[in-house]
Design an enzyme around this catalytic site. Structure first.
Site, PDB file in Angstrom:
ATOM      1  N   ASP A 428      -5.269   0.406  -3.044  1.00  0.00           N
ATOM      2  CA  ASP A 428      -6.054  -0.636  -2.416  1.00  0.00           C
ATOM      3  C   ASP A 428      -6.910   0.018  -1.330  1.00  0.00           C
ATOM      4  O   ASP A 428      -6.669   1.170  -0.946  1.00  0.00           O
ATOM      5  CB  ASP A 428      -5.095  -1.673  -1.813  1.00  0.00           C
ATOM      6  CG  ASP A 428      -5.816  -2.758  -1.031  1.00  0.00           C
ATOM      7  OD1 ASP A 428      -6.863  -3.221  -1.501  1.00  0.00           O
ATOM      8  OD2 ASP A 428      -5.332  -3.120   0.057  1.00  0.00           O
ATOM      9  N   ASP A 839      -1.041  -2.705   0.731  1.00  0.00           N
ATOM     10  CA  ASP A 839      -0.407  -3.246   1.932  1.00  0.00           C
ATOM     11  C   ASP A 839      -0.306  -4.764   1.949  1.00  0.00           C
ATOM     12  O   ASP A 839       0.313  -5.323   2.848  1.00  0.00           O
ATOM     13  CB  ASP A 839      -1.188  -2.805   3.175  1.00  0.00           C
ATOM     14  CG  ASP A 839      -2.517  -3.540   3.295  1.00  0.00           C
ATOM     15  OD1 ASP A 839      -2.865  -3.973   4.404  1.00  0.00           O
ATOM     16  OD2 ASP A 839      -3.219  -3.684   2.274  1.00  0.00           O
ATOM     17  N   ASP A 843      -1.510  -7.049  -3.570  1.00  0.00           N
ATOM     18  CA  ASP A 843      -1.225  -5.765  -4.213  1.00  0.00           C
ATOM     19  C   ASP A 843       0.141  -5.742  -4.900  1.00  0.00           C
ATOM     20  O   ASP A 843       0.492  -4.737  -5.517  1.00  0.00           O
ATOM     21  CB  ASP A 843      -1.272  -4.631  -3.176  1.00  0.00           C
ATOM     22  CG  ASP A 843      -2.615  -4.536  -2.475  1.00  0.00           C
ATOM     23  OD1 ASP A 843      -3.634  -4.654  -3.170  1.00  0.00           O
ATOM     24  OD2 ASP A 843      -2.642  -4.349  -1.249  1.00  0.00           O
TER      25      ASP A 843
END
Length: 1169
Positions: A428, A839, A843
Site C-alpha cells: 500500500d 496499514d 489492506d
C-alpha cells in the site's frame, strides 16, 4: 441504586459523527421483520417473564479455547495423528505389542509418547492461556436492573437477553446492547471500536427520542418494550429491527446498537437493553481464525516424508522377498543351511514349508525395524525452532520504533523461513510508504494557484502541524483584497463546514484542536482556521465558525444548521453536507476526487474548469493528494423532495438499503459550481527510499497498489526509488477521447467493449516493447479502470506475463477488492512467495491473500495489524525483517536436511545389519538405543542449529543484498541438495557398518581373546553413529556459540553416561547392554581406534566435496564469508568483484547489474548437495 446526577447539556459533548440520521417513527413497509432472518424477539426489562423464556438464546459467557476439559485428549490426539508420520509411528507402536516386533513394546511407544506429549503440552498451555482470558472477560462486572429501579453489579456471564444494563465511562459493553438513553439530553454517546475494526476514532450512537427520558435508575421500574430484529449475524455495520413501545412501533438502525467489546468514551453513563449475548454477538461471530498458511518448505517436507516412506516400504518389500526365498531353501533334503534358526523345528516365522507367510510376517517386522529412517521428532523440533526464531524477531532492537514504543511482533511463527524467499512485495502507499500525516500545502481557487509550501526537497518543518502553506496573498486576511474574494470566501467556508471532524477547545489556552476519521480532514479544518475560518463548535443540529467578515475586517460568529451529511465511501469518492445559513439559504457543499467531481459540475458552473484541472494535474505530478471543492444552492421545494426520499431510504428495512441511499444522493449531487481544489502532502516515512533501493538490489520485485491518481503515484514512485531515471515506463490507462465521449453519452455497454479492447491492445504493444529489453529495466503503471478489465479471466494471464517482466509495478486508483485480486493473481500465477504490506482496513484482503502479510501499526488503526502475520511500526524495518528471513530460511533448510541425514545414517546401519543377518529381523542395537536416538542423543544439536546458526552477519546481509536470492531461488532446499544429504548419510552408514563389522569380527576383541558378539558390535556401531553425526554437525555450523558447543559435545557425553548407567541396571532391564561399556568397550583399544578411524573416514567424503566446491564453485554466501575471514569486507574492489561475479538479475538499485532476459537465464548461483 438511584442516581440524582444532573444531566449534561449538549454543548459539553466534544465529539460527534454522522453515520445515520435520527431514527424516525416507523411508517414504511416493515414486512421483513418476523420473516426468515428477522425472527429475534426481545422482551426488554423482563428477561425472566414467561414469554421471554420461550425462545432459547445463547448464554453471555464466551469461549475462545480450542479444547474443553472433556475434548482435550481426543481432539488433541486426533490433531497429532493427522500427521502421516505420527500415524505411522502409532501403527508401528501398536504392532510392537505383537510377537512380530523386533524390539520391546515399551521402547517403541515411549518416544512416540514423548513427542506427542510434548506437542500436546504446548497446545494445552496455549489453550490454558486463552481459557484464563475467557475467565477474566466472563467475570467482569456490570450493573444490571434487578427490579424497582435498582441496579446491582453482576458478572457478564450472567446476563440474559432482555436485561437492562447501565454501563459507565471507559467500561466495555458486555453484550450487543440497544441504546436506550445516556447522560446527554438527546441520548447520544461516544464509542471506541478499536477492538472491533481497529479504528481509533470515536463513533457516535444515539437512542430513539421515545426512550430518551430514561435518564435515571428510577425510571426503569415500570419500563417495558418489545424489540423485533434480525437474527444474529457477523455484519458489524448493519442492524434492522423495530421497537414496540407504548403501542407505537419505531424503526431501529445501527445507530442504536452498541457492540460487545466496544468501549464507552466521553460519556458518563448509558442504559441499554441486551439484544445479542455470547456467541450471538457480532464481534464473536467475526472472530474467525485467519486463513491457514503453511510455508513451502513445510509442504515440501511432507513430500520428503512420503519419499522416505516409499524407500522404507521398498527395502522392506525387497528384503521380505529375499527372506522368503532364503527361508524356502533353508531345509533341503534334511540339510539345514541356516542351522542356527532351527528351520526343522521352527514357528511360522522361519518355517520353510510356509515361506510365503514368513515373508509377509517379515515385511511387517521390517516396516517396524526401518521406522528409524523417519525422524519422529522432526515436527516438534521445527515448531520449537520457529517459536524461538519469532522471539528473536520480536526482540530485535533494530526493529523497535521508540517514538511509538512499538517493537516488531511476529503474530505467527509458521512463516519465518518464508521471509527469506519473498519474490514479490505488494505494498500500500498511504500510511505504509508515507506517514499518513497530511499537511495542507497548496490550493487552487477560481483558477488561481496559491501556496508555496515546503515539500520533501527540504528538511524544514511546518510551524503548525498539518499546515505547511505560505502565500501572503490570502494569509492574514489578505484574501479580501483578491479579485475573486467571494469565491475564496466560499472555498474556505466549505473547508470549515464540509467534514465530520470534532473540535476540542483547550479550557486553559482557548486553542482549538481537532479529531477526525482521516488525517486529510484535520489538515483541511486547520487550513481553514489559519486562513480565517475557525470551526470551533459542533452541536446536534449545526456547526459554528469564527469567520473573517470582509466588510468589517473582524471575526464574527456564524452558525450553520446541519441538515444532512452524505457520507464518503470508496465507491462514491466524495462527501457532501447540506446546511442552512443564517440568511435561510440551503447550500450543498461537496468535496471529492477529480475523477467524480468534473462530471457533476454544471455546464456553466464556472469559467475556470480547465485552469483548475491543470493545477490538479500539476499537484498530482508533484506527489500531492488532491480534492476538488464545489457547491450548489438548493431551493426549499427541491430540498424537501430530496429529504423525504433520503429519509425513506435511510429508514427502509431491506437488504438494498445502501443502494437506495446512493441512488437518492446521486440525484442531488449534480449541477455543482466549482470553487477550486486542495493539495495536501503525505510525506514519505524515514528510510523508505533506502529500504526500497536495498530490496530492489536484492532482486525483489515491488508492486505498489494505491488509491491515488496516476500522476501522484508516479511522483511518489520516483521519490521512494521505486522508479528511477532511465527506467522505461509502460503506462496502461483508459483516458482516450473516444472513451470520454462515450462516458458523456452514458453508453455503458459500448464503453466496456471499447475499454477492454483498448486495454488488450495496450498490453500487446507493451509486451513487444518489453521484449526489446532495457538496461535500466521496466516499470508498469496501470490505472484502476484498466485494472477492472485485466483482472478478468481472459486477460489476467496476458497482464501477468507483462508484469513479471517489469521490475516495478504501480496500480493506481485501486479498490480494496482489486488489491486482494491482484495479490491472488501474482501468488497463483507466478507460484512464487508474495509478501503484502499495509496499514489500513482496506489492506486486510491483500494481507490475508498473500503468503506473508505484514501489518504496519499506523494512523489508520490496528485492523491491518490484527489481520497480519507479522506487525512492524515502519516500512524501513522490512529490510531488517528480510535479514531475519534469510537466516531463518537457511537455518530451517539446513536443519531439515541434517535431520534426514542423521536418520538415514542411523536407519541405513539398521538395514545393513539386518541384511548381514540374512534379513532375519535381528536389530543391530539394543531396544533403548533405538528408541532414544532421535529424542535424546541427537535432538538438541539440531535445534540449536536452527536457532543460532548464521552464515553471514546482518551487516554483510545488508551490504550484499543479492545474497537474498539464495532463498528466492531455493538454492538451499532443492531436491538435489536434499537427496545429496541423504546420500551423504548413506555413505556414512556404509562406512560405519563395514568398518565396524570388519574390524571387530571374527578376531579377538580384547587381550583375553574374547570375540566380539553382536552386543559389542552394536554398541560400537551406535557409538560411531552418534560421534559421526555430532562431528558432522560441527562441520556444518558456521557460527559457534557456547550453547552449540555445549549441546553438540554434551550429547556425546550424555551417550557415554547413559551407556554406563544403563549397563549397570539388572540384565532383565539392560539386556544386551549389561556392563558392555565398562567390561567390554572401555578396556579395549580396538574400540577407541575403531571410533577414531570410522569418524574420520565417514567425514572425509563430505569434507573433500565441500572443499572442492568452496575452492572452485563457491556459493554466494561462501564468497562473502571467505572475504570476511580475510578481512577484506571493507575493500571496495574486492566487494565489487564478489558482487558482480555472483548473480545477474533485473533490478533498480544503484548497483544494478546489467539486466538479463526473462527467459530463464541461469544464475551463477550453483546448487550443491
Amino acid at each position: 441504586m438511584k442516581t440524582g446526577r444532573r444531566r449534561k447539556k449538549l454543548h459539553l459533548s466534544k465529539l460527534y459523527s454522522f453515520r445515520c440520521g435520527r431514527a424516525s417513527f416507523l411508517k414504511e413497509n416493515h414486512s421483513q421483520i418476523g420473516g426468515p432472518g428477522f425472527s429475534r424477539v426481545v422482551y426488554c426489562n423482563e428477561p425472566g417473564g414467561f414469554e421471554a423464556a420461550i425462545p432459547i438464546y445463547a448464554a453471555n459467557s464466551v469461549r475462545s479455547t480450542k479444547y474443553t476439559a472433556a475434548s482435550f485428549f481426543p481432539k488433541a490426539l486426533f490433531e497429532q495423528f493427522r500427521r502421516v508420520a505420527n500415524f505411522y509411528f502409532l501403527v508401528t507402536g501398536s504392532l510392537a505389542f505383537t510377537p512380530l516386533a523386533p524390539y520391546t513394546a515399551v521402547s517403541a511407544v515411549i518416544p512416540l509418547v514423548v513427542v506427542i506429549g510434548a506437542t500436546m503440552v504446548k497446545e494445552g498451555i496455549e489453550d490454558w492461556r486463552r481459557k484464563q482470558q475467557d475467565i477474566e472477560v466472563n467475570n467482569r462486572k456490570v450493573k444490571v436492573h434487578c427490579g424497582g429501579g435498582d441496579f446491582e453489579h453482576t458478572e457478564w456471564k450472567n446476563l440474559k437477553v432482555g436485561d437492562v444494563v447501565k454501563v459507565e465511562k471507559d467500561e466495555f459493553f458486555p453484550a450487543d446492547l440497544l441504546l436506550l438513553s445516556s447522560n446527554y439530553e438527546d441520548s447520544i454517546c461516544y464509542v471506541e471500536t478499536m477492538n472491533l475494526d481497529g479504528e481509533t476514532n470515536l463513533k457516535l450512537k444515539q437512542a430513539l427520542d421515545v426512550t430518551s427520558f430514561l435518564h435515571e435508575d428510577s425510571k426503569f421500574s415500570d419500563f417495558k418494550a418489545l424489540v423485533r430484529c434480525e437474527d444474529p449475524n457477523a455484519n458489524l455495520y448493519s442492524f434492522v429491527g423495530s421497537m414496540e413501545f407504548e403501542e407505537q412501533k419505531y424503526s431501529l438502525t445501527p445507530q442504536q446498537l452498541l457492540l460487545r467489546d466496544s468501549k464507552l468514551r466521553n460519556t458518563e453513563y448509558i442504559y441499554g437493553a441486551v439484544v445479542f449475548t455470547g456467541q450471538d454477538t457480532k464481534v464473536i461471530r467475526n472472530s474467525t481464525d485467519p486463513p491457514s498458511k503453511r510455508s513451502k518448505i513445510e509442504r515440501k517436507m511432507d513430500k520428503i516424508i512420503f519419499f522416505l516412506f516409499g524407500v522404507l516400504f521398498t527395502i522392506a518389500f525387497i528384503g521380505s522377498i529375499y527372506f522368503g526365498i532364503t527361508t524356502r531353501d533353508d531345509l533341503e533334503n534334511g540339510t539345514m543351511k541356516r542351522w542356527y534358526l532351527r528351520p526343522d523345528n521352527s514357528t511360522v516365522y522361519f518355517d520353510p514349508k510356509r515361506a510365503q507367510e514368513a515373508a509377509i510376517y517379515h515385511f511387517l517386522t521390517a516396516v517396524m525395524l526401518y521406522a528409524y529412517l523417519i525422524p519422529i521428532s522432526l515436527y516438534i523440533s521445527i515448531e520449537v525452532v520457529k517459536v524461538l526464531q519469532s522471539v528473536f524477531i520480536n526482540r530485535d532492537v533494530f526493529m523497535y520504533y521508540a517514538e511509538a514504543d512499538q517493537p516488531a511482533h511476529a503474530r505467527t511463527s509458521n512463516l519465518t523461513e518464508e521471509l527469506g524467499q519473498v519474490d514479490t512485495i505488494l505494498s500500500d502507499k498511504t500510511g505504509t510508504l508515507t506517514c499518513n500525516s497530511m499537511e495542507f500545502v497548496k490550493c487552487s481557487i477560481a483558477g488561481n494557484a496559491y501556496g508555496r509550501g515546503v515539500t520533501d526537497s527540504s528538511d524544514a518543518k511546518p510551524l503548525i502541524k498539518g499546515f505547511n502553506f505560505e502565500d501572503k496573498r490570502i494569509m492574514n486576511g489578505n484574501w479580501v483584497n483578491e479579485p475573486c474574494s467571494d469565491v475564496i470566501q466560499k472555498f474556505l467556508r466549505l473547508l470549515a463546514i464540509c467534514h465530520t471532524a470534532i473540535p476540542e477547545v483547550d479550557e486553559v489556552t482557548g486553542k482549538v484542536s481537532y479529531e477526525a476519521e482521516s488525517p486529510d480532514e484535520v489538515a483541511f479544518v486547520i487550513a481553514a482556521r489559519e486562513l480565517g475560518f475557525e470551526f470551533y463548535e459542533r452541536t446536534q443540529t449545526g456547526v459554528s465558525l469564527h469567520e473573517l467578515d470582509p466588510a468589517s475586517g473582524k471575526k464574527v460568529e456564524r452558525s450553520y444548521k446541519l441538515l444532512n451529511v452524505l457520507e464518503f465511501n470508496s465507491s462514491r469518492k466524495r462527501m457532501s453536507v447540506i446546511v442552512r445559513d443564517e440568511d435561510g439559504k440551503i447550500l450543498l457543499l461537496c468535496k471529492g476526487a477529480d475523477s467524480v467531481m468534473f462530471e457533476r459540475l454544471a455546464k456553466n458552473g464556472s469559467g475556470f474548469q480547465d485552469e483548475t484541472g491543470d493545477h490538479v494535474n500539476e499537484y498530482a505530478e508533484a506527489g500531492l493528494r488532491t480534492l476538488m471543492l464545489a457547491y450548489r444552492e438548493l431551493n426549499d421545494e427541491e430540498y424537501d423532495m430530496f429529504n423525504g426520499k433520503f429519509a425513506e431510504a435511510k429508514n427502509s428495512v431491506s437488504a438494498d438499503r445502501e443502494a437506495l441511499i446512493d441512488e437518492v444522493v446521486e440525484k442531488i449531487e449534480k449541477d455543482l459550481s466549482l470553487l477550486g481544489a486542495t493539495a495536501v502532502e503525505d510525506k514519505l516515512q524515514n528510510g523508505v527510499p533506502e529500504c526500497i533501493d536495498k530490496l530492489a538490489q536484492a532482486g525483489i520485485k515491488i508492486w505498489v497498489l494505491t488509491g491515488d491518481k496516476m500522476e501522484t503515484a508516479i511522483n511518489i514512485g520516483f521519490a521512494c526509488s521505486l522508479l528511477r531515471q532511465g527506467m522505461k515506463q509502460i503506462i496502461i490507462k483508459l483516458e482516450t477521447p473516444e472513451i470520454r465521449s462515450l462516458e458523456k453519452a452514458g453508453e455503458k455497454d459500448a464503453i466496456a467493449k471499447i475499454s477492454k479492447k483498448s486495454v488488450h491492445d495496450q498490453i500487446k504493444k507493451a509486451q513487444l516493447t518489453a521484449s526489446e529489453g532495457n538496461s535500466h529495466g521496466f516499470a508498469l503503471i496501470i490505472d484502476g479502470k484498466s485494472l477492472v478489465y485485466v483482472l478478468e479471466d481472459d486477460m489476467e494471464k496476458l497482464f501477468l506475463e507483462l508484469a513479471v517482466r517489469c521490475t516495478s509495478v504501480i496500480c493506481c486508483r485501486s479498490s480494496p477488492k482489486q488489491k486482494a485480486l491482484v495479490t491472488r493473481l501474482v501468488k497463483q500465477g507466478t507460484g512464487k512467495i508474495t509478501l503484502a504490506i499495509g496499514d489500513g482496513a482496506n489492506d486486510v484482503g491483500m494481507l490475508q491473500e498473500a503468503d506473508i502479510g505484514i501489518g504496519i501499526s499506523g494512523a489508520e488503526g490496528m485492523q491491518a495489524v490484527m489481520s497480519s502475520d507479522i506487525a512492524i511500526a515502519q516500512f524501513r524495518f522490512l529490510e531488517r525483517l528480510l535479514v531475519h528471513g534469510h537466516w531463518c530460511y537457511r537455518r530451517i533448510s539446513l536443519m531439515i536436511c541434517y535431520f534426514f541425514y542423521k536418520n538415514v545414517t542411523f536407519g541405513a546401519t539398521v538395514f545393513l545389519y539386518e541384511a548381514h543377518a540374512s534379513f532375519s529381523g535381528q536389530p543391530a542395537y539394543n531396544d533403548w538405543f533405538l528408541s532414544l536416538y532421535n529424542v535424546v542423543f541427537t535432538s538438541l544439536p539440531v535445534v540449536a542449529l536452527g536457532v543460532f546458526d548464521q552464515d553471514v552477519s546482518a551487516q554483510l546481509c545488508l551490504k550484499f543484498p543479492l545474497l537474498y536470492q539464495e532463498g528466492v531461488k531455493n538454492i538451499l532446499f532443492s531436491w538435489r541438495r536434499i537427496l545429496g544429504w541423504m546420500f551423504n548419510g548413506l555413505c556414512s552408514a556404509t562406512i560405519i557398518f563395514f568398518f565396524c563389522t570388519k574390524a571387530l569380527d571374527p578376531q579377538s576383541f580384547n587381550s583375553t581373546g574374547k570375540v566380539a558378539g553382536y552386543q559389542i558390535v552394536g554398541a560400537t556401531m551406535y557409538t560411531c553413529v552418534v560421534c559421526v553425526v555430532a562431528c558432522q554437525m560441527a562441520l556444518v555450523i558456521r557460527y559457534f556459540t557456547l550453547i552449540q558447543h555445549f549441546v553438540v559435545w554434551g550429547e556425546l557425553a550424555l551417550w557415554f553416561l547413559f551407556l554406563l548407567v544403563y549397563g549397570f541396571m539388572p540384565p532383565r532391564v539392560s539386556t544386551t547392554a549389561y556392563k558392555v561399556l565398562v567390561e567390554c568397550l572401555v578396556p579395549s583399544p580396538s574400540f577407541w581406534l575403531s571410533i577414531l578411524v570410522v569418524v574420520i573416514s565417514a567425514l572425509i567424503p563430505y569434507y573433500l566435496y565441500s572443499a572442492i566446491l568452496m575452492r572452485f564453485f563457491p556459493l554466494y554466501h561462501e564468497r562473502i564469508r571467505w572475504m570476511s575471514r580475510e578481512g577484506q569486507s571493507d575493500n571496495p574492489k574486492r566487494c565489487d568483484m564478489v558482487q558482480q561475479g555472483s548473480i545477474g538479475l533485473t533490478n533498480v538499485g544503484p548497483m544494478t547489474p546489467m539486466a538479463v532476459g526473462n527467459n530463464g537465464t541461469e544464475d551463477r548461483i550453483r546448487n550443491h548437495t
